[in-house]
Write a protein that holds these residues in place. Structure first.
Motif, short mmCIF file in Angstrom:
data_model
loop_
_atom_site.label_atom_id
_atom_site.label_comp_id
_atom_site.label_asym_id
_atom_site.label_seq_id
_atom_site.Cartn_x
_atom_site.Cartn_y
_atom_site.Cartn_z
N LEU A 33 9.73 30.53 43.57
CA LEU A 33 9.43 31.43 42.46
C LEU A 33 8.68 30.74 41.33
O LEU A 33 8.16 31.42 40.44
N LEU A 34 8.62 29.41 41.35
CA LEU A 34 8.01 28.68 40.24
C LEU A 34 6.56 29.07 39.98
O LEU A 34 6.18 29.31 38.83
N PRO A 35 5.69 29.17 41.01
CA PRO A 35 4.31 29.60 40.72
C PRO A 35 4.24 31.00 40.10
O PRO A 35 3.43 31.24 39.21
N THR A 36 5.10 31.91 40.57
CA THR A 36 5.09 33.27 40.02
C THR A 36 5.53 33.26 38.56
O THR A 36 4.92 33.93 37.71
N LEU A 37 6.58 32.51 38.26
CA LEU A 37 7.05 32.41 36.87
C LEU A 37 6.01 31.72 35.99
O LEU A 37 5.81 32.10 34.83
N THR A 38 5.31 30.73 36.55
CA THR A 38 4.25 30.07 35.80
C THR A 38 3.12 31.05 35.48
O THR A 38 2.59 31.06 34.37
N ALA A 39 2.76 31.88 36.46
CA ALA A 39 1.73 32.89 36.23
C ALA A 39 2.16 33.88 35.16
O ALA A 39 1.35 34.31 34.32
N VAL A 285 -2.84 34.30 45.21
CA VAL A 285 -2.46 32.89 45.13
C VAL A 285 -1.88 32.56 43.76
O VAL A 285 -0.85 31.86 43.65
N ILE A 286 -2.50 33.07 42.70
CA ILE A 286 -1.97 32.84 41.35
C ILE A 286 -0.57 33.42 41.23
O ILE A 286 0.30 32.85 40.56
N GLY A 287 -0.31 34.53 41.92
CA GLY A 287 1.00 35.16 41.88
C GLY A 287 2.06 34.48 42.69
O GLY A 287 3.21 34.92 42.70
N GLY A 288 1.73 33.40 43.40
CA GLY A 288 2.74 32.60 44.07
C GLY A 288 2.81 32.71 45.58
O GLY A 288 3.67 32.09 46.20
N VAL A 298 4.90 40.76 46.33
CA VAL A 298 3.93 41.74 45.85
C VAL A 298 3.87 41.73 44.33
O VAL A 298 2.79 41.77 43.73
N TRP A 299 5.05 41.67 43.69
CA TRP A 299 5.06 41.68 42.22
C TRP A 299 4.33 40.46 41.67
O TRP A 299 3.68 40.53 40.62
N GLY A 300 4.44 39.32 42.34
CA GLY A 300 3.71 38.14 41.91
C GLY A 300 2.21 38.36 41.96
O GLY A 300 1.47 37.94 41.06
N ILE A 303 1.13 40.35 39.02
CA ILE A 303 1.03 39.46 37.85
C ILE A 303 -0.29 38.70 37.90
O ILE A 303 -0.96 38.52 36.88
N GLY A 304 -0.67 38.25 39.10
CA GLY A 304 -1.96 37.57 39.25
C GLY A 304 -3.13 38.45 38.88
O GLY A 304 -4.10 37.98 38.26
N VAL A 305 -3.06 39.73 39.23
CA VAL A 305 -4.11 40.67 38.84
C VAL A 305 -4.19 40.76 37.32
O VAL A 305 -5.28 40.76 36.73
N PHE A 306 -3.04 40.82 36.66
CA PHE A 306 -3.03 40.93 35.21
C PHE A 306 -3.54 39.65 34.54
O PHE A 306 -4.12 39.70 33.46
N VAL A 307 -3.33 38.51 35.19
CA VAL A 307 -3.90 37.25 34.67
C VAL A 307 -5.43 37.33 34.66
O VAL A 307 -6.09 36.97 33.68
N LEU A 308 -5.99 37.82 35.76
CA LEU A 308 -7.44 38.00 35.83
C LEU A 308 -7.91 39.03 34.79
O LEU A 308 -8.97 38.86 34.16
N ALA A 309 -7.11 40.10 34.61
CA ALA A 309 -7.45 41.12 33.62
C ALA A 309 -7.43 40.54 32.21
O ALA A 309 -8.30 40.84 31.38
#
Length: 350
Positions: A33-39, A285-288, A298-300, A303-309
């Motif tokens: 979960l660390l990459p997802t939490l980092t994102a 990948v950003i989402g973990g 999927v939720w990760g 989150i990755g999509v929102f990082v790009l947004a």
């Protein structure tokens, strides 16, 4: 005469080995979960920075605009998550968006029922996924090569159909998917609005979470990504599942084409979706989700999509940053998360 008393055995609690196993399992789960939490932390940091530096970020209008405009990317990211969790890749989704959009709009203009045209757009995407899945499973073609071939095929077909933008009829039902539904009536133009297209994206996300975690096929997807050989030994339907993975990815690409076409007022063109497959992969990948498969959420990916947004929002609000730098920044962020994944994977192996 003395009565004998039997004492009930006193429970000493869980054995040390059991506690150690639980702690070890919890530690391994926290690492995945660390990459997802980092994102997630990165996303909040970017949004806070944008609010402090430019203002009007945590406003209903800004948030709803981001959600609506990135609805197609969310749908693509869901399909890409399923593919990458299985240990595969799908490079064709951007081109499938283009060909399904152009073909669907042209069908509407020839008199085909609008709702039927929408179904055909999704079916066209599923067909490309089916071909890719058969190539991968039956003919043992590498996913990279199979989906690359589908990318060129779909993009070429889109260009053959039309090299100029085509417009859907004014009364086409696809335009209804871009109808604004006001949820919060804010001051001036600061309303929080959603569209049917965004609602479709949310339903796809919820359905994908249920599919991956609550169905036998979803668990098989994780098993294939973890170890295909082990999945076969367990008697799981590896061949059928792998084909379905790419059918789902293609169908979701067709659905993303439907939502995007509605969002831009019914306009379809052959250059739509260029680079979208890379955005979807980056978000996943950003989402973990591990590129090697077996781990991902999927939720990760959302989150990755929102990082790009958020990256795009900062560049747009700044106004002095060249938009081309978005690709460079996205690549740098992606590299950091790939290295983080690599470090965690090596630590787990040792």
């Amino acid at each position: 005469m003395s009565a004998s008393h039997t004492l009930a055995p006193i429970s000493a609690g869980p054995a040390p080995e059991t506690r150690t196993a639980r702690l070890s399992s919890l530690w391994e789960r926290s690492q995945t979960l660390l990459p997802t939490l980092t994102a997630l932390l990165l996303l909040f940091a970017m949004l806070i920075y944008a609010e402090v530096a430019y203002g009007r970020v945590f406003h209903s209008g800004t948030m709803s605009s981001l959600l609506v405009s990135f609805a197609p990317t969310m749908i693509l990211a869901v399909g890409m998550t399923i593919v990458i969790v299985s240990g595969g890749i799908d490079l064709s989704v951007g081109a499938v968006v283009a060909v399904s959009s152009v073909a669907g709009v042209m069908a509407m203009n020839t008199g085909v029922n609008g709702w039927l045209s929408i179904v055909l757009m999704i079916a066209a995407g599923a067909t490309f996924g089916l071909i890719a899945g058969v190539m991968i499973q039956v003919f043992a073609v590498q996913p990279f090569i199979a989906t690359l071939a589908m990318m060129f095929l779909a993009r070429g077909l889109a260009s053959i159909l039309s090299t100029t933008p085509v417009m859907a009829p004014e009364n086409s039902p696809i335009l209804l998917l871009a109808t604004d539904w006001k949820i919060i009536d804010g001051p001036k133009v600061n309303d929080f609005t959603i569209t049917p297209g965004l609602l479709i994206a949310v339903l796809v996300i919820v359905a994908a979470v249920f599919f991956l975690h609550r169905t036998r096929m979803g668990r098989t997807v994780y098993a294939i990504g973890g170890s295909e050989a082990s999945a076969r030994l367990m008697g799981l339907p590896v061949a059928r599942t792998r084909v379905w993975i790419y059918i789902i990815s293609g169908a979701l690409a067709g659905l993303a084409g439907v939502v995007y076409t509605a969002e831009v007022g019914g306009k379809a063109q052959n250059v739509t979706g260029i680079g979208w497959e890379l955005d979807a992969i980056a978000a996943v990948v950003i989402g973990g989700t591990l590129l090697t498969g077996g781990v991902g959420y999927v939720w990760g990916s959302i989150i990755g999509v929102f990082v790009l947004a958020a990256l795009r929002l900062i560049i747009t609000k700044d106004g002095t940053i060249n938009p081309e730098y978005l690709t460079i920044i996205t690549g740098a962020v992606l590299l950091v998360f790939v290295l983080l994944q690599r470090a965690l994977t090596r630590r787990k192996q040792t």
